[in-house]
Design an enzyme around this catalytic site. Sequence first.
Site, PDB file in Angstrom:
ATOM      1  N   HIS A   1     -43.453 -23.646 -17.141  1.00  0.00           N
ATOM      2  CA  HIS A   1     -44.141 -22.392 -16.820  1.00  0.00           C
ATOM      3  C   HIS A   1     -44.069 -21.398 -17.981  1.00  0.00           C
ATOM      4  CE1 HIS A   1     -45.482 -19.158 -13.988  1.00  0.00           C
ATOM      5  NE2 HIS A   1     -44.779 -18.409 -14.822  1.00  0.00           N
ATOM      6  N   GLU A   2     -42.854 -21.121 -18.421  1.00  0.00           N
ATOM      7  CA  GLU A   2     -42.696 -20.150 -19.508  1.00  0.00           C
ATOM      8  C   GLU A   2     -43.276 -20.708 -20.819  1.00  0.00           C
ATOM      9  OE1 GLU A   2     -41.959 -17.289 -18.612  1.00  0.00           O
ATOM     10  OE2 GLU A   2     -41.039 -17.709 -16.665  1.00  0.00           O
TER      11      GLU A   2
ATOM     12  N   HIS B   1     -46.868 -19.854 -21.003  1.00  0.00           N
ATOM     13  CA  HIS B   1     -47.044 -18.487 -21.531  1.00  0.00           C
ATOM     14  C   HIS B   1     -46.924 -18.490 -23.052  1.00  0.00           C
ATOM     15  CE1 HIS B   1     -47.235 -16.141 -17.876  1.00  0.00           C
ATOM     16  NE2 HIS B   1     -46.043 -16.541 -17.443  1.00  0.00           N
TER      17      HIS B   1
ATOM     18  N   GLU C   1     -50.926 -15.819 -16.476  1.00  0.00           N
ATOM     19  CA  GLU C   1     -50.350 -16.631 -15.405  1.00  0.00           C
ATOM     20  C   GLU C   1     -51.187 -17.884 -15.156  1.00  0.00           C
ATOM     21  OE1 GLU C   1     -47.449 -16.329 -14.316  1.00  0.00           O
ATOM     22  OE2 GLU C   1     -47.011 -14.319 -15.082  1.00  0.00           O
TER      23      GLU C   1
END
Length: 513
Positions: free
Chosen positions: A277-278, A281, A307
């Site tokens: 997830h990160e 980003h 997101e």
Amino acid sequence: MMSDEALMTDYNKLLDKSKQVLILQSTQSMVSWDMETKMPPKGISLRSQQLALLSQIEHRMVTDPEIGSLLKRVQEHRNYEAMHDLQKRNVYLIKKQYEEQTSLPETLVVETAKQQAIAIDTWKKAKKAKDFSMFKPELQKILDLKKQAAEILMKVKNTVTPYDALIDIYEPKMSSEAVATIFDELRRHLISIIDKCLASRKQPDISILRKKVPIEIQTEISNSITRFIGYDVESKNAGGRIDETEHPFTTGYYDDVRITTHYHKENVAASLFSVLHEGGHAIYEQNLRQEWMYQPIGASCSYGFHESQSRFVENMIGRSPEFWRYYFPKFRSITRGAFSAVRAADFMRAINHVKPSKIRIQADEVTYALHIIIRFEMERDMFSGKIAVEELPEIWNEKYENYLGVKIEDDAEGVMQDTHWASGLFGYFPSYALGNIYGGQLLTAMEKDMPSWRKHLAKGDFKSVKKWLIKNVYSYGNLYDPEDLLGKITGQKINVKNYIGYLEDKFSELYGY
């Protein structure tokens, strides 16, 4: 009459001032990163003052009267309309920031920055103690400060409600009314899928995920994942790093973008998916157009688009059968036999288990947005005066029981599970669910351009997907507002159809309904 040369001189002065602000903001992000990762406990008082001073300096820089004069001269020049669209977008973004920030008193900006640092520190202690009463006074202070700012910004942005003015910070030109309409439709479809999954006889065995995996091995997995997505944390020219925090996050700018995760010895999937997830980003930030660095257009489009990229990498890539067809043998090897008796297909079904849960960042793909809808509704009601801070735990617990059917046992797993409110990030939460929706629409567009992407992924090729994302998402930076960018990429306005279609296809296959 001002010459074209004078026009470009003034325009370039605006960009120079913008560059200085962006450098300062990147400095603030690193100071905040240190507060979460390396700062000793005693440093919080000094750190709150440091962040307050940096915010004061930033506010003075972005409200410099010379910026107002430069904007006026540039926009009133006879050849302004003939300027390139990129240049006019830069002017628009600088003017938007200038008008909003000049409306906010410096004392309010400074006090907010100071209170955010104090509230975050108190939140950590209160969460550990599972005691909301410890956190309540500091949360009340940050809420009051954000309400003051929202009332002011509402007039500048010409929004219908103060809360809309905060949503606009993260998702430009999006209103709470529009979000509510989208979320109502999303919720109906999600509940239908959840009910079908829960009713299915084809339930995965999630006990296979509860293997003890030492933290040092989990860090190897993290490094392996970052290598796969092309987020460099290891080489001599690395522009990233991974650290451990209570709540995972990403921060940084272009050449220095850092992510964090949280390791659980008996839940290796938690850190694995937080890194995906990160990392999503991070690769967005690091693959923005290098030639636009230090320009307003060189930022990401919106938090919803951000997101969309993190959720895309985490779920549409990281929870796909194709990814695990490729990665599971590596995963088995790294975990030193902990999963030697587990079949790849069973593991893949377990990590896609659909079951309402208490913790947002550990929620499955289908139930996740319900966590966001709860937070959105509570924020909206906080800023309309319908609920008070002392009522938050009770209302939170009621909504979790009504929406997800789970019983919250303490404040740590309830109203204090996220850092966002301590950080003053009211209006941010809707971006997560909007990102899921954008991601569904982007996936549909990508499949039209690259129908064989899943076959490539099953062979360990993420580069083709990343190349598509760079071309169609990252390269546009902040050239367009989110709905305009979505339209440019997909030819559609925001809608839940594609995302729901993706979920139906995936989970009907997994659950056999």
